[in-house]
Design an enzyme around this catalytic site. Structure first.
Site, PDB file in Angstrom:
ATOM      1  N   TYR A  64      10.131 -16.647  27.052  1.00 17.56           N
ATOM      2  CA  TYR A  64      10.594 -16.339  25.697  1.00 17.56           C
ATOM      3  C   TYR A  64      12.082 -15.980  25.679  1.00 17.56           C
ATOM      4  O   TYR A  64      12.553 -15.170  26.471  1.00 17.56           O
ATOM      5  CB  TYR A  64       9.795 -15.169  25.106  1.00 17.56           C
ATOM      6  CG  TYR A  64      10.317 -14.712  23.755  1.00 17.56           C
ATOM      7  CD1 TYR A  64      10.023 -15.439  22.605  1.00 17.56           C
ATOM      8  CD2 TYR A  64      11.137 -13.590  23.642  1.00 17.56           C
ATOM      9  CE1 TYR A  64      10.508 -15.051  21.375  1.00 17.56           C
ATOM     10  CE2 TYR A  64      11.639 -13.186  22.409  1.00 17.56           C
ATOM     11  CZ  TYR A  64      11.317 -13.925  21.276  1.00 17.56           C
ATOM     12  OH  TYR A  64      11.817 -13.551  20.057  1.00 17.56           O
ATOM     13  N   GLY A  71      11.718 -15.388  17.894  1.00 22.46           N
ATOM     14  CA  GLY A  71      10.851 -15.173  16.744  1.00 22.46           C
ATOM     15  C   GLY A  71       9.939 -16.356  16.484  1.00 22.46           C
ATOM     16  O   GLY A  71       9.296 -16.869  17.406  1.00 22.46           O
ATOM     17  N   HIS A  94      23.729 -12.424  14.423  1.00 21.16           N
ATOM     18  CA  HIS A  94      23.319 -11.050  14.150  1.00 21.16           C
ATOM     19  C   HIS A  94      24.507 -10.120  13.885  1.00 21.16           C
ATOM     20  O   HIS A  94      24.306  -8.935  13.593  1.00 21.16           O
ATOM     21  CB  HIS A  94      22.486 -10.505  15.318  1.00 21.16           C
ATOM     22  CG  HIS A  94      21.075 -11.001  15.332  1.00 21.16           C
ATOM     23  ND1 HIS A  94      20.761 -12.330  15.536  1.00 21.16           N
ATOM     24  CD2 HIS A  94      19.880 -10.369  15.152  1.00 21.16           C
ATOM     25  CE1 HIS A  94      19.449 -12.485  15.496  1.00 21.16           C
ATOM     26  NE2 HIS A  94      18.895 -11.308  15.265  1.00 21.16           N
ATOM     27  N   ASN A 203      18.347  -6.024  22.084  1.00 21.46           N
ATOM     28  CA  ASN A 203      16.906  -5.821  22.197  1.00 21.46           C
ATOM     29  C   ASN A 203      16.628  -4.393  22.674  1.00 21.46           C
ATOM     30  O   ASN A 203      17.490  -3.748  23.250  1.00 21.46           O
ATOM     31  CB  ASN A 203      16.309  -6.826  23.186  1.00 21.46           C
ATOM     32  CG  ASN A 203      14.820  -7.003  22.991  1.00 21.46           C
ATOM     33  OD1 ASN A 203      14.249  -6.567  22.002  1.00 21.46           O
ATOM     34  ND2 ASN A 203      14.170  -7.619  23.954  1.00 21.46           N
TER      35      ASN A 203
END
Length: 214
Positions: A64, A71, A94, A203
């Protein structure tokens, strides 16, 4: 009432090994500018973990945010040739925080927490990426980052990372200036993000933990 942190003021250098600093050590770096060093043990842990990620990639594993999108886009496979673009784009997309910019101490705290978050050797991040953040802390190069963002952290962290890749801003003489120019002035090369790195730096609970410690 603000705490005085008399012990923190006395600390001139903090060597990171297990990424479990005392509060005094954290404040010594964030607020009082103590120098940051990495122990050999930490360097080896980060390097070994990076090699593990590279081995997984050589084996063709689906990971991932590395070989997939983020997402809902997890269903899309990302070519290794697009790895850098994927990581840079999560930073660029972002970088939409708003409001008053982080103070010097807040920015330093989040930068340090980024190192502590990724330096345990579980994130797949490269040592050279953490070294750039360490060097910026030691040179007191403070990225410009608005303080209010998605879920209180993603947007803020992305603005910091924009400075690391030479596309954001870093304070000079109290004013935000192009990051690339400031990095070069101090002999630092901007990051060219690799697998997992953009995701790692946006994250977890880096920002809220850092601000909570302050």
């Amino acid at each position: 009432m603000e705490m005085s942190f008399k012990n923190a003021k006395k600390i001139q250098q903090v060597t990171i090994t297990d990424c479990m600093l005392t509060l005094d050590e954290f404040i010594a770096v964030a607020k009082f500018g103590a120098r940051v060093e990495f122990s050999q043990e930490m360097k080896e842990a980060v390097t070994a973990n990076r090699k593990l990620l590279e081995r997984f990639l050589d084996e063709g594993r689906i990971i991932y945010g590395v070989t997939t999108g983020f997402g809902e886009n997890v269903r899309y496979t990302i070519s290794p040739s697009d790895a850098t673009t994927l990581q840079e784009n999560i930073i660029r997309t972002h970088s939409v925080a708003v409001g008053e910019p982080l103070t010097r101490v807040q920015a330093r705290a989040i930068m340090l927490q980024t190192i502590l978050n990724a330096g345990k050797g579980h994130s797949g991040i490269r040592l050279e990426t953490l070294e750039l953040i360490r060097n910026m802390l030691n040179l007191d190069l403070i990225p410009y980052a608005p303080s209010e963002g998605s879920v209180g952290y993603l947007g803020v962290e992305a603005h910091l990372a924009m400075a690391y890749i030479g596309e954001g801003k870093i304070y000079e003489n109290g004013q935000p200036a192009p990051a690339l120019e400031i990095l070069k002035k101090h002999g630092l090369a901007p990051l060219k993000l690799s697998y997992k790195e953009g995701l790692t730096m946006t994250n977890g609970t880096i920002t809220v933990t850092a601000l909570g410690l302050l």
